[in-house]
Design an enzyme around this catalytic site. Structure first.
Site, PDB file in Angstrom:
ATOM      1  N   GLU C  60      -7.375  -1.846  -4.374  1.00 34.47           N
ATOM      2  CA  GLU C  60      -6.044  -2.451  -4.341  1.00 34.47           C
ATOM      3  C   GLU C  60      -5.953  -3.636  -3.393  1.00 34.47           C
ATOM      4  OE1 GLU C  60      -6.524   0.738  -4.793  1.00 34.47           O
ATOM      5  OE2 GLU C  60      -5.281   1.294  -6.496  1.00 34.47           O
ATOM      6  N   HIS C 129       2.535  10.714  -6.056  1.00 29.93           N
ATOM      7  CA  HIS C 129       2.630   9.893  -7.266  1.00 29.93           C
ATOM      8  C   HIS C 129       4.064   9.805  -7.777  1.00 29.93           C
ATOM      9  CE1 HIS C 129      -1.726  10.357  -7.414  1.00 29.93           C
ATOM     10  NE2 HIS C 129      -1.792   9.515  -8.420  1.00 29.93           N
TER      11      HIS C 129
END
Ligand SMILES: Cc1ncc(C[n+]2csc(CCOP(=O)(O)OP(=O)(O)O)c2C)c(N)n1
Ligand SMILES: Cc1ncc(C[n+]2csc(CCOP(=O)(O)OP(=O)(O)O)c2C)c(N)n1
Ligand SMILES: [Mg+2]
Ligand SMILES: [Mg+2]
Lengths: 353, 324, 324, 353
Positions: C60, C129
């Site tokens: 990322e 999540h």
């Protein structure tokens, strides 16, 4: 018919399993251990097949990531670890949790979001943990747990307990920063930790070689930390057990960390929603052929274990999975009473007086 | 009772706790042999040795991961993140792992870690070394958040943080490091979640934290000269938050003002203001007012930085105008 | 006019902008060949080819670094961070680099990047999540923050975000992906910084975002049956913030309620509440009220998750009680 | 006297410079370029000495990180880069900024926090940037800019401009996650980027070998990304220029990234406040002996450049630094008008209407 697009990964050449290394058959592994590993693989397989069925029945909510086809790795390490050793796994952690001896019922109940789940329903499939079995958690964000495993290893080192920490992670995880930090740190502090890459050739839907600078994404990075780059057949529990035993003993003796890349394949998709269509058919077929369980079945027969003995193991495992399912289904859904508990050590969640 | 600097109080607090608990260890970049880049950990390696006070690579994720893993397995840890801005490079471990693990595991996992970090502006270090990020931590369920404003509080709250079985982020203010005050000679142990009324007043309540506390107090002095009696509360602990002290004060004064170093949006002042505007609404005699750094990255030049962070002048003027 | 799902609207919005600006590129994990793990980018690689729509490693920081570097040198970029929770692993690039570079360089550097990310709960994915992290971004000066609640807004705000020369974090709500509504066939281009009054009312103002908008609307329907006329504002853009629409509404209704999916502390609702309690104080007929997820990591089990995130019921009851 | 503590780094064995590699003398570098590199090194040296003096006079506020002793690296790369190439540097970026041709006056003014500073006083010493000179920024948090440099390289690739991005960073930076992500990403996308590790043997106050798993913290990691591990003498501008030219040309031709480790030493401490006492005395002395500037002075004499020519270069540089100082001191302190500008592209900072 259109020409396949260059970016259609399913049209790429298949990456077939390497030829079997028959040397493993002669390894010095007690037959008892091998039979246990056979049983454990069956448990993992049956458990996850059941989890899949329960998902299809809409009883498992959320997501889940199965290790079908990859059972030999959790099994081989499970057999090599001491009960007080530490395991750190990913969201794909059902197998690792069970392989440390966590009871299948509460694990299944967790997938079903029940209050008799091993995390009381709070964590779900991606966070399976059983501290009493040395299963220190399943971590759902890539990378962090390699660093956290170091901490458990450091703690063991300070406490002088000879415990070892093992951290499992995927091929895709080798490209994130935390991988690098964890490996360097572990070597510099000479920590008793074993890093195990379960290389199943894919991150989610993208082949690992498309996004990695080296062919063996873990092993080829070993030398960057002064570590040997060890690649093993991740579909052979004996190969895994042998490598695990060596690395764990080395760590226990103060020899520091190891990095092991176990090459394997998942039979299904990445997670419950994924049919896995981005993979070349020939590749899937070749790896299904290389299913660790029938292969190991054959090996045990060759070693003189009777078909009947193996069959009765199968039966007892089936019963265990059945019982786990019943246990799970019998659980209530967690209610308001538990919503606000266990944020803090005092058992509550108050942020104000 | 001896006069200590805030800087010395950090090492004093850590030493006090390392003496008490032989398990307690500390790690971070340049914290051991060099005594820390802010000299807040000087002498610790000499007293406790290089196994308990350890230098690390520049690997903030590895540092906090090691802290967490050790804490989970029975070793309480103090980890230094040199500047609080660097929490951004290890934010996943702080916000997603340390904070959530106990809850996610149904209470199986304990993370007794103190993350110490140098916070705040005033040193002309520019936008990447001057942030006040208490609010980053306050917004994450599972983290406790402490920011002392005096040397005695540094020691006492350090002790409370180390003894707390949950992860605590402990903000040491860079611009307070050189300030001095008396600290008792014996062990000092404070409690998390207790605000302190630093000055009593009747006309308004000013809630401040860290560097903003002395500034608010000075502003209150000036206001007093003009006949405005400001009560100044040192919040000290954002989580747990001492809402009782805050609400009781507003009940008395009828006005609420926060003084934050955070840039404007979603600072802790917003949270406190929203609590007051909800729960003490009927006590309020006028708008709640927030004094903050403007919503800009912090500039480096001295002249600009001094215009950004709330000053005594700005606090004084803003309160005066608000109460006019 | 065709009915599109929110999910389809994402690809539609991106395609619209990639057609308009041949420089525009997109990158992220599994976004290209697979069309994204949420299937929000299906078909883009077919239309725009693998050089403009690219799969990346699980890196990322490298993803957003590449986005930023390209943007600084003339290539506008859309970058996907798969789940907004993962902003934590690249937070340094977002909060310390992208957000601050223009200011720190005296205006030399432009960062036209849109970070798209799946936000919010409801999918039983658990604490790592499912987070709503709009407030993480709102608090960082230099970031714009957008969270659409309808398919048409997805397209229009995507266009506005892509055309904006500053970094925008674009939150796609996981639990809205399957919702459907009409989207005009021609290009849709909206504006950042404009809230929309989704339902007019006179008794109170409810400010909501993303998944909370349809819930607030449904609660308003129920309240209407009981004779309470609630005005529902879809905030849409947290930065820039349309304070005018919010304050005008409160001026009319005299009451202000926020409905947030964030855990309680330092959510965007606190910021809005503090603005109202300051600037519209004299218009308020009662306390400002915040409805939020409790300050806990989000639990995975269906039953628990459903108790956490504000429901139509909870909104309905809370407003009714507040206005009683 | 007490026995030295094992953790007193200044008592460790000195790490002396490697013997000089005389091969460089014969390199194919135009004399003109060499003279320019001499001049640039002098500029960097004089500029930073002046910055230090101004700091001692309390005119430079905040912090600053000098490259004294390390000038050959910025110089060698500066000479090898095309004007439209991109440089990304760290907080230790004065030298890199000047070496790209940014004017010394505004750079000095920035250190003094003046409105005629190159960042109008907003960024300060750690964020020097001059986009018009290809100097794309100085980044003060370890690691990020390696990833950002990739982006500039990717952009050049897409625009087909043959531009190259160069990213400078320290030895300590090789242990952070972003280093790993950046290297892998650059190789997988075959980006025109050159990663340059300025290995000055220390992170802040800690020797790099104490915290790194491999002796050459950058070069020994190259193979983990399929890259050659290149180590060069970072105190020799000719060696730097030669390696830079090769790597930059390779990148320009589409040959992808390179990783170069330039070994060097800083004459002073890490930042303005640091006396650098954690270093063995013999080490500091040996490296002062190996000061790149007198060494290069000798080399140029040997190549036939006259002492008088070198002296006049020294004089002109001194004048330049003097002028820069005057320019800087003459600047006003930025005022309220600029505080709230340039957060957004519209020139302002409004977050609300
Ligand atoms: C930081 C981060 N980025 C992305 C993801 C989303 N994600 C979940 S699993 C996965 C693929 C992981 O691949 P690999 O490491 O090979 O493990 P496998 O799933 O194959 O076991 C990704 C990208 C994540 N969880 N965390
Ligand atoms: C993420 C992060 N961690 C820590 C720091 C503090 N810090 C600034 S410079 C530095 C040492 C860097 O060492 P090296 O990479 O060798 O560069 P050098 O300063 O020697 O040029 C450290 C630890 C930082 N800026 N960013
Ligand atoms: Mg994988
Ligand atoms: Mg260095």
């Amino acid at each position: 018919m259109e020409a396949p697009q260059a970016y259609d990964y399913s049209q790429r050449p298949a990456r077939l399993p390497d030829p079997v290394d028959d040397a493993n058959r002669d390894l010095d592994i007690p037959l008892e251990t091998r039979v246990e590993m056979y049983e454990m693989q069956l448990l993992l397989r049956q458990f996850e097949k059941r989890a899949y069925d329960l998902f299809m029945q809409n009883l498992v909510k959320g997501t889940s990531h199965l290790s079908l086809g990859m059972e030999a790795i959790a099994t081989g390490f499970g057999a090599a670890l001491r009960p007080d050793d530490y395991t750190f796994a990913t969201y794909r952690g059902h197998a690792h949790t069970l392989a440390r001896g966590a009871p299948p019922g509460p694990v299944m109940a967790e997938l079903l979001g029940r209050e008799n789940g091993i995390l009381q329903g709070k964590g779900g499939s991606m966070h399976l943990t059983s501290v009493e079995h040395g299963m220190m958690g399943s971590y759902a964000i890539i990378g962090a747990h390699l660093c956290i495993a170091n901490g458990a290893a450091w703690s063991a080192q300070m406490r002088g307990t000879d415990q070892v920490a093992v951290s499992f992670f995927g091929d895709g995880t080798t490209n994130i920063g935390a991988f690098h930090e964890a490996l360097n740190f572990a070597v510099v502090w000479n920590l008793p930790v074993v890093f195990v890459c379960e290389n199943n050739l894919y991150m989610e839907y993208t082949p690992i070689d498309v996004v990695s600078a080296v062919p063996n994404p873990a092993a080829d990075r070993g030398p960057a930390y002064g570590l040997e780059g060890i690649v093993i057949d991740g579909n052979d529990p004996d190969a895994v057990f042998t490598a695990a035993r060596a690395a764990i003993e080395r760590a226990r003796r103060g020899g520091g960390p190891s990095l092991i890349e176990a090459v394997t394949y998942r039979h299904g998709g990445h997670s419950r929603a994924d049919p896995g269509k981005y993979r070349p058919e020939a590749e899937v077929e070749a790896w299904l052929e290389r299913d660790p369980i029938p292969m190991y079945h054959q090996r045990l027969l060759g070693l003189g274990v009777g078909e009947g003995d193996l069959a009765s193991i199968q039966q007892s495992v089936a019963g265990e999975v059945e019982a786990a399912t019943e246990f799970a289904k019998s659980g209530d859904f967690p209610d308001e009473a538990s919503l606000l508990t266990d944020v803090w050590a005092d058992g509550g969640s108050a942020w104000r007086n | 009772m001896a006069e200590l600097t805030y800087r010395e109080a950090v090492a004093r607090g850590i030493a006090q706790e390392m003496r008490r608990d032989p398990r307690l260890v500390m790690l971070g970049e340049d914290v051991a042999a060099a005594g820390g880049v802010f000299k807040t950990t000087v002498g610790l390696i000499d007293e406790f040795g290089p196994d308990r006070v350890r230098d690390t690579p520049i690997s903030e994720q590895a540092i906090l991961g090691a802290a967490m893993g050790a804490a989970m397995t029975g070793i309480p840890v103090i980890a230094e993140i040199m500047f609080s801005d660097f929490l951004a490079v290890c934010w996943d471990i702080v916000a997603n792992e340390m904070a959530k693990s106990r809850y996610m595991t149904g209470g199986q996992v304990s993370v007794p870690v103190v993350i110490r970090t140098a916070n705040g502006g005033g040193a002309r270090f520019g936008a990447q070394h001057s942030q006040s990020v208490e609010n980053w931590c306050m917004m994450i369920p599972g983290l406790k958040v402490v920011a002392p404003s005096t040397p005695a509080d540094v020691v006492g709250l350090m002790a409370a943080s180390v003894r707390d079985p949950d992860p605590v982020v402990f903000f040491e203010h860079k611009s307070l490091l050189g300030t001095k005050a008396d600290v008792p000679d014996e062990d000092v142990v404070d409690r998390l979640g207790e605000a302190v009324v630093r000055r009593e007043g009747t006309d308004c309540t000013i809630a401040a934290l860290a560097l903003m506390v002395p500034r608010a107090l000075e502003a209150a002095d000036r206001l007093a000269e003009e006949g405005i009696s400001a009560e100044v509360i040192d919040v000290r602990s954002l989580v747990p938050l001492d809402t009782r002290t805050l609400l009781a004060s507003v009940e008395k004064t009828g006005r609420f003002i926060t003084v934050e170093e955070n840039p404007r949006l979603c600072g802790w002042g917003a949270e406190l203001a929203s609590i007051v505007a909800d729960e003490a609404f009927w006590n309020l005699d006028g708008p709640v007012v927030r004094i903050t750094t403007p919503h800009i990255p912090l500039p480096a030049a001295e002249s600009l930085e001094d215009m950004s962070i709330p000053t005594v002048d700005r606090i004084h003027q803003t309160v005066r105008t608000a109460l006019a």
